[in-house]
Design a protein around this motif. Sequence first.
Motif, PDB file in Angstrom:
ATOM      1  N   VAL A 197       0.676  -1.124   0.097  1.00  0.00           N
ATOM      2  CA  VAL A 197      -0.091   0.126   0.059  1.00  0.00           C
ATOM      3  C   VAL A 197       0.936   1.042  -0.072  1.00  0.00           C
ATOM      4  O   VAL A 197       0.669   2.047  -0.835  1.00  0.00           O
ATOM      5  CB  VAL A 197      -1.133   0.089   1.215  1.00  0.00           C
ATOM      6  CG1 VAL A 197      -1.552   1.321   1.241  1.00  0.00           C
ATOM      7  CG2 VAL A 197      -2.035  -1.160   1.155  1.00  0.00           C
ATOM      8  N   LEU A 198       2.010   1.263   0.828  1.00  0.00           N
ATOM      9  CA  LEU A 198       2.826   2.365   0.663  1.00  0.00           C
ATOM     10  C   LEU A 198       3.439   2.713  -0.596  1.00  0.00           C
ATOM     11  O   LEU A 198       3.362   3.637  -1.137  1.00  0.00           O
ATOM     12  CB  LEU A 198       4.076   2.202   1.818  1.00  0.00           C
ATOM     13  CG  LEU A 198       5.007   3.155   1.941  1.00  0.00           C
ATOM     14  CD1 LEU A 198       4.657   4.448   2.125  1.00  0.00           C
ATOM     15  CD2 LEU A 198       5.976   2.623   3.032  1.00  0.00           C
ATOM     16  N   ARG A 199       3.971   1.485  -1.275  1.00  0.00           N
ATOM     17  CA  ARG A 199       4.284   1.630  -2.769  1.00  0.00           C
ATOM     18  C   ARG A 199       3.521   2.125  -3.645  1.00  0.00           C
ATOM     19  O   ARG A 199       3.779   3.246  -4.451  1.00  0.00           O
ATOM     20  CB  ARG A 199       4.942   0.326  -3.261  1.00  0.00           C
ATOM     21  CG  ARG A 199       6.090  -0.177  -2.338  1.00  0.00           C
ATOM     22  CD  ARG A 199       7.521   0.507  -2.325  1.00  0.00           C
ATOM     23  NE  ARG A 199       8.206  -0.092  -1.421  1.00  0.00           N
ATOM     24  CZ  ARG A 199       8.605   0.641  -0.368  1.00  0.00           C
ATOM     25  NH1 ARG A 199       8.259   1.581   0.117  1.00  0.00           N
ATOM     26  NH2 ARG A 199       9.623  -0.186   0.427  1.00  0.00           N
ATOM     27  N   ALA A 200       2.227   2.035  -3.306  1.00  0.00           N
ATOM     28  CA  ALA A 200       1.148   2.384  -4.338  1.00  0.00           C
ATOM     29  C   ALA A 200       1.019   4.157  -4.100  1.00  0.00           C
ATOM     30  O   ALA A 200       0.824   4.734  -4.982  1.00  0.00           O
ATOM     31  CB  ALA A 200       0.022   1.502  -4.219  1.00  0.00           C
ATOM     32  N   PHE A 201       0.863   4.502  -2.732  1.00  0.00           N
ATOM     33  CA  PHE A 201       1.056   5.788  -2.386  1.00  0.00           C
ATOM     34  C   PHE A 201       2.285   6.551  -2.933  1.00  0.00           C
ATOM     35  O   PHE A 201       2.156   7.903  -3.501  1.00  0.00           O
ATOM     36  CB  PHE A 201       1.144   6.067  -0.737  1.00  0.00           C
ATOM     37  CG  PHE A 201      -0.527   6.114  -0.233  1.00  0.00           C
ATOM     38  CD1 PHE A 201      -0.683   7.378   0.355  1.00  0.00           C
ATOM     39  CD2 PHE A 201      -1.201   5.044  -0.193  1.00  0.00           C
ATOM     40  CE1 PHE A 201      -2.081   7.474   0.937  1.00  0.00           C
ATOM     41  CE2 PHE A 201      -2.452   5.061   0.340  1.00  0.00           C
ATOM     42  CZ  PHE A 201      -2.813   6.301   0.851  1.00  0.00           C
ATOM     43  N   GLU A 202       3.387   5.775  -2.872  1.00  0.00           N
ATOM     44  CA  GLU A 202       4.635   6.423  -3.383  1.00  0.00           C
ATOM     45  C   GLU A 202       4.301   6.661  -4.978  1.00  0.00           C
ATOM     46  O   GLU A 202       4.970   7.574  -5.508  1.00  0.00           O
ATOM     47  CB  GLU A 202       5.964   5.818  -3.202  1.00  0.00           C
ATOM     48  CG  GLU A 202       6.024   5.742  -1.626  1.00  0.00           C
ATOM     49  CD  GLU A 202       7.172   4.837  -1.288  1.00  0.00           C
ATOM     50  OE1 GLU A 202       8.016   5.090  -0.356  1.00  0.00           O
ATOM     51  OE2 GLU A 202       7.573   3.835  -2.169  1.00  0.00           O
ATOM     52  N   ARG A 203       3.752   5.579  -5.841  1.00  0.00           N
ATOM     53  CA  ARG A 203       3.436   5.873  -7.201  1.00  0.00           C
ATOM     54  C   ARG A 203       2.231   6.783  -7.459  1.00  0.00           C
ATOM     55  O   ARG A 203       2.071   6.801  -8.696  1.00  0.00           O
ATOM     56  CB  ARG A 203       3.314   4.407  -7.751  1.00  0.00           C
ATOM     57  CG  ARG A 203       4.558   3.695  -7.625  1.00  0.00           C
ATOM     58  CD  ARG A 203       4.393   2.433  -8.569  1.00  0.00           C
ATOM     59  NE  ARG A 203       3.544   1.292  -7.918  1.00  0.00           N
ATOM     60  CZ  ARG A 203       4.030   0.643  -7.125  1.00  0.00           C
ATOM     61  NH1 ARG A 203       5.293   0.405  -6.695  1.00  0.00           N
ATOM     62  NH2 ARG A 203       3.159  -0.366  -6.611  1.00  0.00           N
ATOM     63  N   LYS A 204       1.532   7.074  -6.543  1.00  0.00           N
ATOM     64  CA  LYS A 204       0.445   8.144  -6.561  1.00  0.00           C
ATOM     65  C   LYS A 204      -0.551   7.419  -7.300  1.00  0.00           C
ATOM     66  O   LYS A 204      -1.350   7.858  -8.228  1.00  0.00           O
ATOM     67  CB  LYS A 204       0.856   9.314  -7.332  1.00  0.00           C
ATOM     68  CG  LYS A 204       1.959  10.176  -6.450  1.00  0.00           C
ATOM     69  CD  LYS A 204       2.138  11.726  -7.258  1.00  0.00           C
ATOM     70  CE  LYS A 204       3.172  12.279  -6.272  1.00  0.00           C
ATOM     71  NZ  LYS A 204       2.742  12.550  -4.933  1.00  0.00           N
ATOM     72  N   SER A 205      -0.764   5.718  -7.137  1.00  0.00           N
ATOM     73  CA  SER A 205      -1.826   5.439  -7.812  1.00  0.00           C
ATOM     74  C   SER A 205      -2.899   5.068  -6.838  1.00  0.00           C
ATOM     75  O   SER A 205      -2.862   3.917  -6.064  1.00  0.00           O
ATOM     76  CB  SER A 205      -1.156   3.865  -8.195  1.00  0.00           C
ATOM     77  OG  SER A 205      -2.216   3.161  -8.869  1.00  0.00           O
ATOM     78  N   ALA A 206      -4.164   5.938  -6.799  1.00  0.00           N
ATOM     79  CA  ALA A 206      -5.197   5.973  -6.326  1.00  0.00           C
ATOM     80  C   ALA A 206      -5.890   4.656  -6.260  1.00  0.00           C
ATOM     81  O   ALA A 206      -6.218   3.848  -5.456  1.00  0.00           O
ATOM     82  CB  ALA A 206      -5.941   7.024  -6.255  1.00  0.00           C
ATOM     83  N   LEU A 207      -5.821   3.935  -7.636  1.00  0.00           N
ATOM     84  CA  LEU A 207      -6.688   2.776  -7.790  1.00  0.00           C
ATOM     85  C   LEU A 207      -5.961   1.785  -7.399  1.00  0.00           C
ATOM     86  O   LEU A 207      -6.658   0.680  -6.746  1.00  0.00           O
ATOM     87  CB  LEU A 207      -6.776   2.653  -9.342  1.00  0.00           C
ATOM     88  CG  LEU A 207      -7.679   1.386  -9.926  1.00  0.00           C
ATOM     89  CD1 LEU A 207      -8.980   1.509  -9.218  1.00  0.00           C
ATOM     90  CD2 LEU A 207      -7.662   1.371 -11.449  1.00  0.00           C
ATOM     91  N   GLU A 208      -4.704   1.526  -7.448  1.00  0.00           N
ATOM     92  CA  GLU A 208      -4.139   0.662  -7.014  1.00  0.00           C
ATOM     93  C   GLU A 208      -3.973   0.409  -5.565  1.00  0.00           C
ATOM     94  O   GLU A 208      -4.277  -0.716  -4.947  1.00  0.00           O
ATOM     95  CB  GLU A 208      -2.312   0.676  -7.403  1.00  0.00           C
ATOM     96  CG  GLU A 208      -1.617  -0.779  -6.941  1.00  0.00           C
ATOM     97  CD  GLU A 208      -0.094  -0.612  -7.248  1.00  0.00           C
ATOM     98  OE1 GLU A 208       0.601  -1.210  -6.773  1.00  0.00           O
ATOM     99  OE2 GLU A 208       0.345   0.892  -7.937  1.00  0.00           O
ATOM    100  N   ALA A 209      -3.820   1.529  -4.597  1.00  0.00           N
ATOM    101  CA  ALA A 209      -3.967   1.617  -3.365  1.00  0.00           C
ATOM    102  C   ALA A 209      -4.995   1.060  -2.750  1.00  0.00           C
ATOM    103  O   ALA A 209      -5.400   0.199  -1.773  1.00  0.00           O
ATOM    104  CB  ALA A 209      -3.698   2.915  -2.929  1.00  0.00           C
ATOM    105  N   SER A 210      -6.319   1.508  -3.604  1.00  0.00           N
ATOM    106  CA  SER A 210      -7.594   1.213  -3.089  1.00  0.00           C
ATOM    107  C   SER A 210      -7.832  -0.111  -3.213  1.00  0.00           C
ATOM    108  O   SER A 210      -8.404  -0.795  -2.371  1.00  0.00           O
ATOM    109  CB  SER A 210      -8.559   2.044  -3.891  1.00  0.00           C
ATOM    110  OG  SER A 210      -8.628   3.216  -3.626  1.00  0.00           O
TER     111      SER A 210
END
Length: 259
Positions: A197-210
């Motif tokens: 989840v942290l990596r998704a935040f770093e990539r600014k990927s809201a869909l992936e994090a969700s």
Amino acid sequence: MNEKSKKVAAGTTQPARVSGDFRDVYARLRRDILSGALKPGDILNTVHISQTFGVSRTPVREALRMLQTEGLVDAPYQYRMRVKAVSPSEVDGVYAIWILAQSLAVGLTLNKTTPSELDELRSVVADMNKITPINARSKSAWEKLHLKYNALLKRHAGQEIMATIESCWLRSERARSMNMRDAPRSWMTSQAEHVAVLRAFERKSALEASKLVSAHLARVALETIHLMDPEYVPIAIPQALSMAAGGGGSATGQAAAVS
């Protein structure tokens, strides 16, 4: 007074001494319900509890009302207050709501996360993954970090959405505690999920994090349901997963992927 009534009045086998504040009574009874010291079906007699805690029945009744709001106790018609059993269907429904609300909260938050807030999330994940909730001495520290981690994921979601998530958190706490006791390897898996989840935040990927957060919640819920009743087939959680993912793919298939 029979042995069962004595146990329920005290909450544990140790004598209790608390102040008249209903919050003390609430905290003690809640802890005993979540730990399993008070079991589903145990009667919560206001007279016995007030005598044991050395308080009037007014704070006891207020504490029981708070526990009833959280879904930890219930009062069937013309019956005394008792510890409520956790059902698979309740876990299914609560987690389905949680998945949808958390998915929305994460998407809203990620898009507003500042570099300093991202650094804070990195720090919490690193600290959280250094310890384990299975170790009794580190459990409290881990739980505080886990609460902070979840707060950071929804910090920009707005009060209404956060209140919905908080309600789901409270209503599912006993089921999560049971899962931690009976399936400790689940928490090891959580470490990798927190990092993802942290990596998704770093990539600014809201869909992936969700999607990652939704899959994590679903995994914990499905593991817990399986411990409670291996024959129960979840209905709401697969549907919530499908909706959180934008409706792509079959709900059944997505549930299987995280079970």
